[in-house]
Write a protein that holds these residues in place. Structure first.
Motif, mmCIF file in Angstrom:
data_model
loop_
_atom_site.group_PDB
_atom_site.id
_atom_site.type_symbol
_atom_site.label_atom_id
_atom_site.label_comp_id
_atom_site.label_asym_id
_atom_site.label_seq_id
_atom_site.Cartn_x
_atom_site.Cartn_y
_atom_site.Cartn_z
ATOM 1 N N SER A 8 0.812 -1.221 0.000
ATOM 2 C CA SER A 8 0.000 0.000 0.000
ATOM 3 C C SER A 8 0.847 1.273 0.000
ATOM 4 N N SER A 9 2.121 1.179 0.381
ATOM 5 C CA SER A 9 2.946 2.396 0.409
ATOM 6 C C SER A 9 3.771 2.580 -0.863
ATOM 7 N N THR A 10 3.574 1.713 -1.844
ATOM 8 C CA THR A 10 4.399 1.772 -3.060
ATOM 9 C C THR A 10 4.205 3.088 -3.818
ATOM 10 N N GLY A 11 2.946 3.473 -4.027
ATOM 11 C CA GLY A 11 2.666 4.715 -4.762
ATOM 12 C C GLY A 11 3.271 5.917 -4.059
ATOM 13 N N LEU A 12 3.135 5.919 -2.752
ATOM 14 C CA LEU A 12 3.677 7.020 -1.945
ATOM 15 C C LEU A 12 5.195 7.118 -2.115
ATOM 16 N N GLN A 13 5.884 5.965 -2.053
ATOM 17 C CA GLN A 13 7.348 6.000 -2.168
ATOM 18 C C GLN A 13 7.796 6.406 -3.566
ATOM 19 N N ILE A 14 7.031 5.999 -4.571
ATOM 20 C CA ILE A 14 7.380 6.396 -5.938
ATOM 21 C C ILE A 14 7.200 7.914 -6.102
ATOM 22 N N ARG A 15 6.091 8.446 -5.565
ATOM 23 C CA ARG A 15 5.859 9.896 -5.661
ATOM 24 C C ARG A 15 6.904 10.682 -4.884
ATOM 25 N N LEU A 16 7.216 10.205 -3.682
ATOM 26 C CA LEU A 16 8.221 10.894 -2.876
ATOM 27 C C LEU A 16 9.589 10.846 -3.564
ATOM 28 N N GLY A 17 9.912 9.720 -4.169
ATOM 29 C CA GLY A 17 11.159 9.599 -4.918
ATOM 30 C C GLY A 17 11.234 10.644 -6.026
ATOM 31 N N GLY A 18 10.132 10.808 -6.737
ATOM 32 C CA GLY A 18 10.073 11.824 -7.792
ATOM 33 C C GLY A 18 10.256 13.228 -7.231
ATOM 34 N N MET A 19 9.629 13.498 -6.094
ATOM 35 C CA MET A 19 9.760 14.810 -5.446
ATOM 36 C C MET A 19 11.203 15.063 -5.011
ATOM 37 N N LEU A 20 11.928 13.979 -4.703
ATOM 38 C CA LEU A 20 13.335 14.094 -4.283
ATOM 39 C C LEU A 20 14.277 14.136 -5.478
ATOM 40 N N GLY A 21 13.716 14.080 -6.680
ATOM 41 C CA GLY A 21 14.537 14.252 -7.871
ATOM 42 C C GLY A 21 14.928 12.965 -8.576
ATOM 43 N N ARG A 22 14.324 11.850 -8.168
ATOM 44 C CA ARG A 22 14.642 10.597 -8.843
ATOM 45 C C ARG A 22 14.069 10.626 -10.256
ATOM 46 N N ALA A 23 14.903 10.357 -11.255
ATOM 47 C CA ALA A 23 14.483 10.492 -12.651
ATOM 48 C C ALA A 23 13.495 9.397 -13.047
ATOM 49 N N SER A 24 13.827 8.139 -12.775
ATOM 50 C CA SER A 24 12.883 7.064 -13.090
ATOM 51 C C SER A 24 12.704 6.205 -11.848
ATOM 52 N N PRO A 25 11.453 5.857 -11.541
ATOM 53 C CA PRO A 25 11.192 5.145 -10.289
ATOM 54 C C PRO A 25 11.771 3.737 -10.274
ATOM 55 N N ALA A 26 12.047 3.236 -9.067
ATOM 56 C CA ALA A 26 12.425 1.835 -8.901
ATOM 57 C C ALA A 26 11.226 0.971 -9.262
ATOM 58 N N ARG A 27 11.495 -0.277 -9.650
ATOM 59 C CA ARG A 27 10.406 -1.249 -9.788
ATOM 60 C C ARG A 27 10.167 -1.865 -8.415
ATOM 61 N N PHE A 28 8.931 -2.202 -8.137
ATOM 62 C CA PHE A 28 8.591 -2.818 -6.851
ATOM 63 C C PHE A 28 8.024 -4.207 -7.101
ATOM 64 N N LEU A 29 8.503 -5.168 -6.335
ATOM 65 C CA LEU A 29 7.979 -6.525 -6.424
ATOM 66 C C LEU A 29 7.571 -6.961 -5.015
ATOM 67 N N HIS A 30 6.334 -7.439 -4.883
ATOM 68 C CA HIS A 30 5.836 -7.850 -3.564
ATOM 69 C C HIS A 30 5.640 -9.362 -3.533
#
Ligand SMILES: [Zn+2]
Length: 263
Positions: free
Chosen positions: A177-199
């Motif tokens: 459930s926190s995957t979207g949040l971490q991807i958005r926060l990563g983008g806000m921190l300047g990450r160019a392309s998000p990590a892939r997440f596997l659960h």
């Protein structure tokens, strides 16, 4: 190259749930020709203990899961607080970061309603720090540092995954459930392309509850004391999530074969 991480918190001893995660992390990294970073997530200074920190490294050694960068020294979140302070400043440059003095009790169980967003409070010890999320998250504006001065899990882990160049995050279903949040926060921190997440699946107890650290028959140390070899423990964890037939031992160095088509 694929970079993933094994990132336990030193708040308890390793149990079969950790071993399941290690099987997926090392297995997929090996199957994909990638690398494994070991990071000790001790951002919670109150719950983290040295004794657990030492024990988890010993247990990983015993099991035979070896991180690629080695671990001398081990990366710990507590090593370098300036990393998070710098990340906070990076966020400030483009986003609304603000102090919050609401207690957990005042917020209740629901999403943070943005009470302090426009209050202009000064950041002093005893106050938390939040960032305004846009679009708004289900949980409201994200807490980055709590009132005790601890960096929060969501913030610390996102900063570290950028810092360690992690391209594939492998973790349990319970954190989906926190995957979207971490991807958005990563983008806000300047990450160019998000990590892939596997659960991956979690081990459930006999009545379907999530595996608890208090279960005596699932602790790595207890199983070792009972005479099991590392391959027995890893085999037992793999079987518990359906990766292997019950009772089949497997060495840590061999777990890639559990993922024949990693895509
Ligand atoms: Zn507040």
């Amino acid at each position: 190259m694929v970079v993933t991480r094994f990132a336990p918190s030193p708040t308890g001893y390793l149990h079969l749930g950790h071993v399941v995660n290690a099987i997926y992390v090392w297995g997929l990294a090996r199957a994909l020709g990638g690398r494994v970073v070991l990071r000790v997530e001790d951002h919670d200074r109150i719950r983290s203990r040295r004794i657990f920190d030492t024990a988890l490294l010993e247990d990983l050694d015993w099991l035979g899961f070896v991180p690629d960068a080695g671990r001398h020294p081990v990366r710990r979140q507590s090593d370098d607080q300036s990393v998070y302070a710098e990340a906070l400043d990076r966020l400030r440059a483009g986003h609304h970061v603000y102090a919050c003095d609401c207690s957990r009790k005042e917020i209740g169980g629901g999403p943070y309603p943005g009470t302090c967003r426009t209050r202009g409070l000064v950041e002093v010890p005893g106050r938390g720090v939040r960032v305004q999320m846009d679009p708004e998250e289900d949980s409201g504006d994200l807490l980055l540092r709590d009132r005790d001065g601890n960096w929060t899990y969501q913030f610390a882990v996102t900063v570290d995954d950028i810092r360690d160049n992690v391209t594939l995050v492998i973790r349990g279903e319970d954190l989906r459930s926190s995957t979207g949040l971490q991807i958005r926060l990563g983008g806000m921190l300047g990450r160019a392309s998000p990590a892939r997440f596997l659960h991956h699946p979690l081990i459930a107890g006999p009545t379907g509850e999530k595996l608890s650290k208090s279960n005596r028959d699932t602790g790595v140390r207890e199983l070792r004391a009972a005479g099991l070899a590392p391959a027995d423990v890893i085999g037992r964890a793999a079987a518990a999530v359906g990766l292997l037939a019950q009772g089949t031992p497997i060495e840590a160095s061999d777990v890639a074969r559990l993922f024949p088509n990693p895509g």
